[in-house]
Design an enzyme around this catalytic site. Structure first.
Site, PDB file in Angstrom:
ATOM      1  N   ALA A  11      81.036  42.678 -22.612  1.00 42.99           N
ATOM      2  CA  ALA A  11      81.919  43.585 -21.713  1.00 42.99           C
ATOM      3  C   ALA A  11      80.587  43.993 -20.771  1.00 42.99           C
ATOM      4  O   ALA A  11      79.530  44.352 -20.716  1.00 42.99           O
ATOM      5  CB  ALA A  11      82.268  44.794 -22.248  1.00 42.99           C
ATOM      6  N   LYS A  39      78.772  34.917 -20.459  1.00 45.08           N
ATOM      7  CA  LYS A  39      78.872  33.715 -19.787  1.00 45.08           C
ATOM      8  C   LYS A  39      79.912  32.679 -20.638  1.00 45.08           C
ATOM      9  O   LYS A  39      80.768  31.910 -19.919  1.00 45.08           O
ATOM     10  CB  LYS A  39      77.471  32.713 -19.950  1.00 45.08           C
ATOM     11  CG  LYS A  39      76.588  33.402 -18.803  1.00 45.08           C
ATOM     12  CD  LYS A  39      75.368  32.563 -18.746  1.00 45.08           C
ATOM     13  CE  LYS A  39      74.333  33.401 -17.480  1.00 45.08           C
ATOM     14  NZ  LYS A  39      75.029  33.074 -16.207  1.00 45.08           N
ATOM     15  N   GLY A  40      79.960  32.880 -21.843  1.00 40.93           N
ATOM     16  CA  GLY A  40      80.832  31.894 -22.536  1.00 40.93           C
ATOM     17  C   GLY A  40      82.174  32.283 -22.409  1.00 40.93           C
ATOM     18  O   GLY A  40      83.085  31.469 -21.883  1.00 40.93           O
ATOM     19  N   GLU A 140      73.183  32.022 -24.277  1.00 42.45           N
ATOM     20  CA  GLU A 140      73.255  33.448 -24.645  1.00 42.45           C
ATOM     21  C   GLU A 140      73.421  33.685 -25.922  1.00 42.45           C
ATOM     22  O   GLU A 140      73.769  34.829 -26.241  1.00 42.45           O
ATOM     23  CB  GLU A 140      74.319  34.135 -23.686  1.00 42.45           C
ATOM     24  CG  GLU A 140      73.787  34.138 -22.326  1.00 42.45           C
ATOM     25  CD  GLU A 140      74.812  35.256 -21.487  1.00 42.45           C
ATOM     26  OE1 GLU A 140      74.473  35.873 -20.194  1.00 42.45           O
ATOM     27  OE2 GLU A 140      75.984  35.366 -21.795  1.00 42.45           O
ATOM     28  N   SER A 223      74.186  28.908  -1.587  1.00 46.27           N
ATOM     29  CA  SER A 223      74.812  28.546  -0.488  1.00 46.27           C
ATOM     30  C   SER A 223      74.694  27.145   0.006  1.00 46.27           C
ATOM     31  O   SER A 223      75.526  26.474   0.778  1.00 46.27           O
ATOM     32  CB  SER A 223      74.449  29.539   0.473  1.00 46.27           C
ATOM     33  OG  SER A 223      73.236  29.088   0.975  1.00 46.27           O
ATOM     34  N   ASP A 252      79.162  30.643 -13.766  1.00 46.47           N
ATOM     35  CA  ASP A 252      80.508  30.338 -14.615  1.00 46.47           C
ATOM     36  C   ASP A 252      81.651  29.872 -13.929  1.00 46.47           C
ATOM     37  O   ASP A 252      82.209  29.049 -14.768  1.00 46.47           O
ATOM     38  CB  ASP A 252      80.676  31.699 -15.309  1.00 46.47           C
ATOM     39  CG  ASP A 252      79.460  32.417 -16.055  1.00 46.47           C
ATOM     40  OD1 ASP A 252      78.506  31.624 -16.436  1.00 46.47           O
ATOM     41  OD2 ASP A 252      79.255  33.448 -16.002  1.00 46.47           O
TER      42      ASP A 252
END
Length: 315
Positions: A11, A39-40, A140, A223, A252
């Site tokens: 969260a 991330k997952g 992670e 960028s 992600d």
């Protein structure tokens, strides 16, 4: 065929500020919000939003936050059959968003992510062996879990994609099991020891990872787009120009776009272009899981097609 994402489920607690605090300083923030993240989970939602059957392999805590996180994954079309409840708190991330620049600072408390075991992941992948073509993972969760997921997936002839974030030192023996590794500039430098300060150095670092056994390196350059290094190709795929709102989850979104494109047999250059478009659309929206749909990505690519060039550096 499907994608399996092995990784974190968090969260994200957001607060906006006009500038980042210095050590021991308090600044006044605004617009507090809670978004699902990790991330997952972000990458799984990204894949599902792009219209691909996606399985999440991960862990939540035995708390209210965990229940909300699983409900959110399912609501976004992610299969949650392989998400289990651990006897601890769910993972959380605290994000300070600079509303002037769109940049962010993040602190993560892993919680249940650390309870994701190699054995659980291996058993899950074996059960999915007839459904999954691509396994996508990050850093992670415990390294031994990451290693097992990559090794098992490769031995089952799945395509393995590693997003080495957050940056951690990897055992050289794992690289031979990785089909595509996708670091940013900082991660690329930390993985290789090469000072990444130019396009030439990006390719030099990429070549070092190829020497370790990786099949392809896709380095994200913000960028500037992304750099592809393979045994036969050196190329820059330029980014899509958009108005930045929130960069959280951009990497992600890129990973999701890349995985979906490779699942659908695009070549590496077209896959990176698709991934760039996915990330570009994400950063126009608040929240790490504000991922675009397939039609939105295709519309953006069509809008700029012919104006964004792929620069072949060396073949």
């Amino acid at each position: 065929m499907a994608i399996a994402v092995v990784g974190s489920i968090h969260a994200d607690f957001y607060v906006k500020t006009k500038r980042f605090p210095q050590p021991d300083e308090t600044v006044i923030g605004s617009d507090f919000a809670i978004f699902p993240g990790g991330k997952g989970a972000n990458q799984a939602v990204g894949c599902a939003r792009l219209g691909v059957e996606t399985y999440m392999i991960g862990a939540i805590g035995n708390d209210y936050i965990g229940s909300l996180l699983v409900e959110n994954l399912a609501r976004n079309g992610v299969r949650v059959d392989y998400v289990y409840k651990a006897s601890c708190n769910s993972g959380v991330a605290f994000i300070i968003l600079n509303e002037e620049t769109g940049e962010n600072m993040i602190i993560v408390s892993p919680g249940a992510d650390n309870a994701l075991t190699p054995e659980y992941v291996e058993n899950s992948l074996r059960q999915l062996s007839n459904k999954v073509k691509i396994v996508l993972t990050q850093l992670e969760t415990p390294l031994e879990t990451v290693y097992r997921s990559i090794e098992v997936a490769k031995k089952m002839n799945m395509i393995t994609i590693l997003n080495p974030a957050p940056a951690r030192e990897l055992d050289n023996s794992i690289y031979k099991f990785i089909d595509v590794i996708v670091p940013n500039r900082v991660e690329l430098q930390q993985l290789t020891g090469v000072e990444v300060n130019s396009i030439e150095s990006v390719f030099k670092a990429g070549e070092k990872l190829l020497d370790h056994g990786v099949k392809a390196v896709v380095a994200t350059l913000g960028s500037k787009g992304a750099a592809i290094t393979t045994p036969w190709l050196r190329a820059i795929v330029k980014a899509f120009p958009v108005q930045v709102v929130d960069t959280t989850g951009a990497g992600d979104a890129f990973m999701a776009g890349l995985a979906v494109a490779l699942l659908q047999n695009m070549d590496i250059v077209e896959a990176v272009k698709f991934a760039n478009a996915t990330a570009a659309l994400k950063i126009t929206r608040m929240g790490a899981q504000s991922m675009p749909t397939r039609s939105e990505v295709e519309n953006l690519i069509s809008k700029y097609d012919g104006r964004l060039l792929v620069e072949l550096v060396k073949q």
